[in-house]
Design a protein around this motif. Structure first.
Motif, PDB file in Angstrom:
ATOM      1  N   VAL A 100     -14.930 -77.612 -65.154  1.00  0.00           N
ATOM      2  CA  VAL A 100     -14.964 -78.797 -64.308  1.00  0.00           C
ATOM      3  C   VAL A 100     -13.793 -79.669 -64.748  1.00  0.00           C
ATOM      4  N   TYR A 101     -13.317 -80.460 -63.815  1.00  0.00           N
ATOM      5  CA  TYR A 101     -12.053 -81.178 -64.015  1.00  0.00           C
ATOM      6  C   TYR A 101     -12.297 -82.672 -63.833  1.00  0.00           C
ATOM      7  N   LYS A 148     -16.639 -92.340 -54.578  1.00  0.00           N
ATOM      8  CA  LYS A 148     -17.938 -92.734 -55.127  1.00  0.00           C
ATOM      9  C   LYS A 148     -19.043 -91.764 -54.718  1.00  0.00           C
ATOM     10  N   THR A 149     -18.728 -90.481 -54.781  1.00  0.00           N
ATOM     11  CA  THR A 149     -19.706 -89.457 -54.432  1.00  0.00           C
ATOM     12  C   THR A 149     -20.466 -89.021 -55.681  1.00  0.00           C
ATOM     13  N   THR A 150     -21.777 -89.010 -55.565  1.00  0.00           N
ATOM     14  CA  THR A 150     -22.624 -88.507 -56.642  1.00  0.00           C
ATOM     15  C   THR A 150     -22.672 -86.989 -56.549  1.00  0.00           C
ATOM     16  N   HIS A 151     -22.455 -86.345 -57.675  1.00  0.00           N
ATOM     17  CA  HIS A 151     -22.532 -84.880 -57.780  1.00  0.00           C
ATOM     18  C   HIS A 151     -23.737 -84.519 -58.642  1.00  0.00           C
ATOM     19  N   THR A 152     -24.533 -83.592 -58.142  1.00  0.00           N
ATOM     20  CA  THR A 152     -25.549 -82.954 -58.954  1.00  0.00           C
ATOM     21  C   THR A 152     -25.423 -81.455 -58.701  1.00  0.00           C
ATOM     22  N   PHE A 153     -26.191 -80.681 -59.423  1.00  0.00           N
ATOM     23  CA  PHE A 153     -26.104 -79.227 -59.321  1.00  0.00           C
ATOM     24  C   PHE A 153     -27.508 -78.651 -59.228  1.00  0.00           C
ATOM     25  N   TYR A 193     -13.418 -81.980 -58.574  1.00  0.00           N
ATOM     26  CA  TYR A 193     -14.149 -81.932 -59.835  1.00  0.00           C
ATOM     27  C   TYR A 193     -14.435 -80.488 -60.262  1.00  0.00           C
ATOM     28  N   THR A 194     -14.763 -79.629 -59.304  1.00  0.00           N
ATOM     29  CA  THR A 194     -15.017 -78.222 -59.609  1.00  0.00           C
ATOM     30  C   THR A 194     -13.854 -77.323 -59.186  1.00  0.00           C
ATOM     31  N   ARG A 195     -12.876 -77.885 -58.499  1.00  0.00           N
ATOM     32  CA  ARG A 195     -11.770 -77.122 -57.894  1.00  0.00           C
ATOM     33  C   ARG A 195     -12.308 -75.975 -57.055  1.00  0.00           C
ATOM     34  N   LYS A 196     -13.250 -76.337 -56.193  1.00  0.00           N
ATOM     35  CA  LYS A 196     -13.860 -75.353 -55.312  1.00  0.00           C
ATOM     36  C   LYS A 196     -13.993 -75.928 -53.901  1.00  0.00           C
ATOM     37  N   TYR A 197     -13.871 -75.034 -52.934  1.00  0.00           N
ATOM     38  CA  TYR A 197     -14.269 -75.361 -51.575  1.00  0.00           C
ATOM     39  C   TYR A 197     -15.776 -75.188 -51.523  1.00  0.00           C
ATOM     40  N   ASP A 201     -25.693 -80.554 -67.689  1.00  0.00           N
ATOM     41  CA  ASP A 201     -24.447 -80.665 -68.452  1.00  0.00           C
ATOM     42  C   ASP A 201     -23.227 -80.766 -67.533  1.00  0.00           C
ATOM     43  N   LEU A 202     -23.287 -80.136 -66.376  1.00  0.00           N
ATOM     44  CA  LEU A 202     -22.177 -80.189 -65.416  1.00  0.00           C
ATOM     45  C   LEU A 202     -22.117 -81.512 -64.653  1.00  0.00           C
ATOM     46  N   THR A 203     -23.229 -82.220 -64.569  1.00  0.00           N
ATOM     47  CA  THR A 203     -23.336 -83.410 -63.730  1.00  0.00           C
ATOM     48  C   THR A 203     -22.575 -84.601 -64.326  1.00  0.00           C
ATOM     49  N   PRO A 204     -21.613 -85.129 -63.566  1.00  0.00           N
ATOM     50  CA  PRO A 204     -20.879 -86.317 -64.032  1.00  0.00           C
ATOM     51  C   PRO A 204     -21.672 -87.596 -63.727  1.00  0.00           C
ATOM     52  N   ALA A 205     -21.138 -88.716 -64.131  1.00  0.00           N
ATOM     53  CA  ALA A 205     -21.778 -90.005 -63.868  1.00  0.00           C
ATOM     54  C   ALA A 205     -21.977 -90.206 -62.361  1.00  0.00           C
TER      55      ALA A 205
END
Length: 178
Positions: free
Chosen positions: A168-169, A24-29, A81-85, A129-133
């Motif tokens: 993004v995945y 349940k982590t919120t992602h923004t960019f 989600y980004t397949r990144k460290y 556009d990259l930001t998920p729910a």
């Protein structure tokens, strides 16, 4: 006696190093145009001289911002989600508000670049556009060092397309990563 002590210490070491999932982590960019102040400056120096960056590999993690206390300064996490460290190198005001809320909200703000170019409204639109729910992603703390990486930059001013929303995945099994 020495062998028992060694085994006990080894098992404690494994316990501390085991990966953990934060759901349940919120992602923004964020990037150059909406950093405060605009540009690549970060709050913490994790080996880049207070500058955001990275490609997303374990050896060169991408910068992320969050709330003080939510992560350890310079901590490396893995983001399926980004397949990144990602490495905690910067402060995020909204993340701080979310972390202090009741109940707490886990929130990371991932760097989209650049060190030298301001992508303006195009870059901010890309970030949106990259930001998920909200609260829809799971991240990995204490990740293995050999997880799959997509080192494609999320935003590149002047590229076609500039925004890499295809990198993004949205579908992943967190058990594949932790």
């Amino acid at each position: 006696m020495r062998a028992a002590l060694f085994i006990t210490l080894a098992s404690l070491s494994l316990t501390v190093m085991a990966c953990t999932k934060v759901s349940k982590t919120t992602h923004t960019f964020y990037g150059y145009p909406d950093n405060d102040p605009p540009g690549p400056a970060t709050a913490y120096d994790c080996g880049r001289g207070y500058k955001a960056g990275g490609t997303g590999t374990y050896a060169d993690p991408l910068t992320f911002a969050s709330a003080p206390g939510e992560f350890n300064q310079c901590e490396i996490i893995y983001d399926p989600y980004t397949r990144k460290y990602l490495r905690f190198e910067d402060f995020c005001a909204q993340c701080d508000t979310d972390w202090k809320a009741s109940p707490r909200i886990n929130h990371i703000d991932v760097w989209t670049g650049s060190l030298t170019k301001n992508g303006g409204s195009e870059q901010i639109q890309c970030e949106n556009d990259l930001t998920p729910a909200e609260k829809s992603q799971t991240i990995v703390r204490n990740p293995a060092k050999n997880l799959p990486v997509d080192s494609t930059a999320l935003y590149t001013k002047g590229a076609s397309p500039a925004c890499k929303t295809s990198h993004v995945y949205t579908s992943y099994k967190i058990s594949d990563y932790c």
